[in-house]
Design a protein around this motif. Sequence first.
Motif, short mmCIF file in Angstrom:
data_model
loop_
_atom_site.label_atom_id
_atom_site.label_comp_id
_atom_site.label_asym_id
_atom_site.label_seq_id
_atom_site.Cartn_x
_atom_site.Cartn_y
_atom_site.Cartn_z
N UNK A 153 0.80 -1.22 0.00
CA UNK A 153 0.00 0.00 0.00
C UNK A 153 0.84 1.27 0.00
N UNK A 154 1.95 1.25 0.71
CA UNK A 154 2.83 2.43 0.75
C UNK A 154 3.50 2.69 -0.59
N UNK A 155 3.58 1.71 -1.43
CA UNK A 155 4.27 1.86 -2.71
C UNK A 155 3.37 2.30 -3.86
N UNK A 156 2.05 2.31 -3.62
CA UNK A 156 1.13 2.82 -4.64
C UNK A 156 1.14 4.34 -4.55
N UNK A 157 1.66 4.96 -5.57
CA UNK A 157 1.80 6.42 -5.58
C UNK A 157 0.68 7.07 -6.40
N UNK A 158 0.52 8.36 -6.17
CA UNK A 158 -0.44 9.16 -6.93
C UNK A 158 -0.16 8.98 -8.42
N UNK A 159 -1.18 8.82 -9.21
CA UNK A 159 -1.02 8.67 -10.65
C UNK A 159 -0.81 7.24 -11.12
N UNK A 160 -0.61 6.32 -10.19
CA UNK A 160 -0.48 4.91 -10.55
C UNK A 160 -1.86 4.27 -10.56
N UNK A 161 -2.20 3.63 -11.68
CA UNK A 161 -3.51 2.98 -11.78
C UNK A 161 -3.55 1.67 -11.02
N UNK A 162 -2.40 1.00 -10.93
CA UNK A 162 -2.35 -0.30 -10.28
C UNK A 162 -0.93 -0.61 -9.86
N UNK A 163 -0.82 -1.52 -8.91
CA UNK A 163 0.48 -2.01 -8.47
C UNK A 163 0.32 -3.50 -8.17
N UNK A 164 1.05 -4.32 -8.91
CA UNK A 164 0.99 -5.77 -8.77
C UNK A 164 2.25 -6.28 -8.09
N UNK A 200 -2.23 -6.33 -16.14
CA UNK A 200 -1.10 -5.47 -15.75
C UNK A 200 -0.48 -4.81 -16.99
N UNK A 201 -0.35 -5.58 -18.06
CA UNK A 201 0.20 -5.02 -19.30
C UNK A 201 -0.73 -3.97 -19.90
N UNK A 202 -2.03 -4.25 -19.91
CA UNK A 202 -3.00 -3.30 -20.45
C UNK A 202 -2.99 -1.98 -19.67
N UNK A 203 -2.69 -2.07 -18.40
CA UNK A 203 -2.65 -0.88 -17.54
C UNK A 203 -1.27 -0.23 -17.50
N UNK A 204 -0.31 -0.87 -18.13
CA UNK A 204 1.09 -0.45 -18.01
C UNK A 204 1.42 -0.25 -16.54
N UNK A 205 1.01 -1.25 -15.75
CA UNK A 205 1.11 -1.17 -14.29
C UNK A 205 2.54 -1.38 -13.82
#
Length: 166
Positions: free
Chosen positions: A78-89, A125-130
């Motif tokens: 959760x701490x690594x999801x930054x503003x502007x990121x749509x997703x983090x896997x 993840x690829x579609x989101x360029x996550x």
Amino acid sequence: MGADKSRLSLGRQTLLGHVRAAANATGLPARVIRLDVVPRCGPLGGVFSALATSRAATILFLSCDMPFVSPELLKMLGRRLKQGMAALFTEEGGRIGFPFLIRREILPVVERQLTARRLSLRGLAEALDARTFRVPRSRTHELFNVNTPEDLKIARDRWHGPARRA
């Protein structure tokens, strides 16, 4: 496995019970999706169901068959999801999977993936360029998931072992 994995026991709890306990220990609201809005679409059906039925801006996705995941790992993610990121896997050994975070605003992308029958988490993840979060080696044991009867035996052996680690 021929059984509802969420109801399989590990120690005094079910697999799902272990995952719910970890989720609850983060202090975040948690809920279980038992039936997907779009059935037979694997994890993407659950992703769609959660995004379509939640009011939360960001959703943390967990799998009921990962009983060793810790609240600390979830908080770290959760701490690594930054503003502007749509997703983090999470990524471990080149595999993308659970747990992961997705912003609700990407629901249209999930719908397109479902329509195109691109049902893998890697494809999403690829579609989101996550971005991905490489789980520290000291925590990779937390990503162990129970997919076969042999995996369940391994999980039970590890649970009852001296270190209670996977």
